[in-house]
Design a protein around this motif. Structure first.
Motif, mmCIF file in Angstrom:
data_model
loop_
_atom_site.group_PDB
_atom_site.id
_atom_site.type_symbol
_atom_site.label_atom_id
_atom_site.label_comp_id
_atom_site.label_asym_id
_atom_site.label_seq_id
_atom_site.Cartn_x
_atom_site.Cartn_y
_atom_site.Cartn_z
ATOM 1 N N ALA A 95 -1.267 9.059 -2.372
ATOM 2 C CA ALA A 95 -1.390 7.755 -1.714
ATOM 3 C C ALA A 95 -2.754 7.126 -1.980
ATOM 4 C CB ALA A 95 -1.145 7.902 -0.216
ATOM 5 N N GLN A 115 2.834 10.120 4.499
ATOM 6 C CA GLN A 115 3.460 10.369 5.803
ATOM 7 C C GLN A 115 3.865 11.836 5.833
ATOM 8 O OE1 GLN A 115 6.544 7.425 5.369
ATOM 9 N NE2 GLN A 115 5.334 5.844 6.393
ATOM 10 N N ASP A 132 -3.080 4.581 -4.862
ATOM 11 C CA ASP A 132 -2.323 3.343 -4.744
ATOM 12 C C ASP A 132 -2.754 2.402 -5.879
ATOM 13 O OD1 ASP A 132 -1.012 1.269 -2.569
ATOM 14 O OD2 ASP A 132 -2.662 0.409 -3.719
ATOM 15 N N VAL A 170 1.465 4.895 1.210
ATOM 16 C CA VAL A 170 1.054 5.541 2.452
ATOM 17 C C VAL A 170 1.609 6.965 2.508
ATOM 18 C CG1 VAL A 170 1.145 5.424 4.972
ATOM 19 C CG2 VAL A 170 1.030 3.308 3.635
ATOM 20 N N GLU A 197 0.819 -1.200 0.000
ATOM 21 C CA GLU A 197 0.000 0.000 0.000
ATOM 22 C C GLU A 197 0.861 1.261 0.000
ATOM 23 O OE1 GLU A 197 -3.481 1.960 2.825
ATOM 24 O OE2 GLU A 197 -2.742 -0.050 3.215
#
Ligand code: ZN
Length: 126
Positions: free
Chosen positions: A57, A34, A60, A32, A30
């Motif tokens: 993200a 941040q 994905d 992600v 996945e």
């Protein structure tokens, strides 16, 4: 004209699925967000606005492939059946818009096509 839009949508979904797979959407993991970075599983890229990182993200490849499969199922449900609008012919439990008397292409197909309004291959008549 009736199947032109179905073929157009199928081609767009094929292109998008191919691109998602080339981004290793079939097993990388996945993506992600941040903060200002996005973890792409195999690499991490920083410098995004946090909202942009969330948006990236969200795309994905695995999620994109699931969305494409859902759109393919919608497309299949709305493709014209072999009955072609003749209630005397066998009907295979497909949402045949012409059979139901709805306008063709139906609103669902037009909604599926709406993101591609500026695509050069988009059929002109519908
Ligand atoms: Zn329909």
């Amino acid at each position: 004209m009736s199947q032109e839009l179905v073929a157009f949508l199928g081609a767009r979904l094929d292109e998008e699925a191919d691109l998602a797979r080339r981004c290793d959407g079939d097993g990388c993991g996945e993506w992600v967000a941040q903060g200002h970075a996005v973890d792409f599983c195999q690499s991490r890229l920083a410098g995004f606005h946090p909202t942009i990182a969330l948006h990236v993200a969200l795309h994905d490849p695995a999620r994109v492939l699931r969305e494409i499969e859902a759109k393919r199922r919608v497309l299949a449900r709305h493709a014209l059946s072999p009955a072609g609008g003749d209630p005397e012919l066998p009907w295979e439990n497909v949402d045949d818009c012409q059979y139901d008397g709805d306008p063709w292409p139906c609103d669902d197909l037009l909604d599926l096509a709406s993101p591609y309004a500026d695509h050069p291959d988009r059929p002109r008549r519908f």
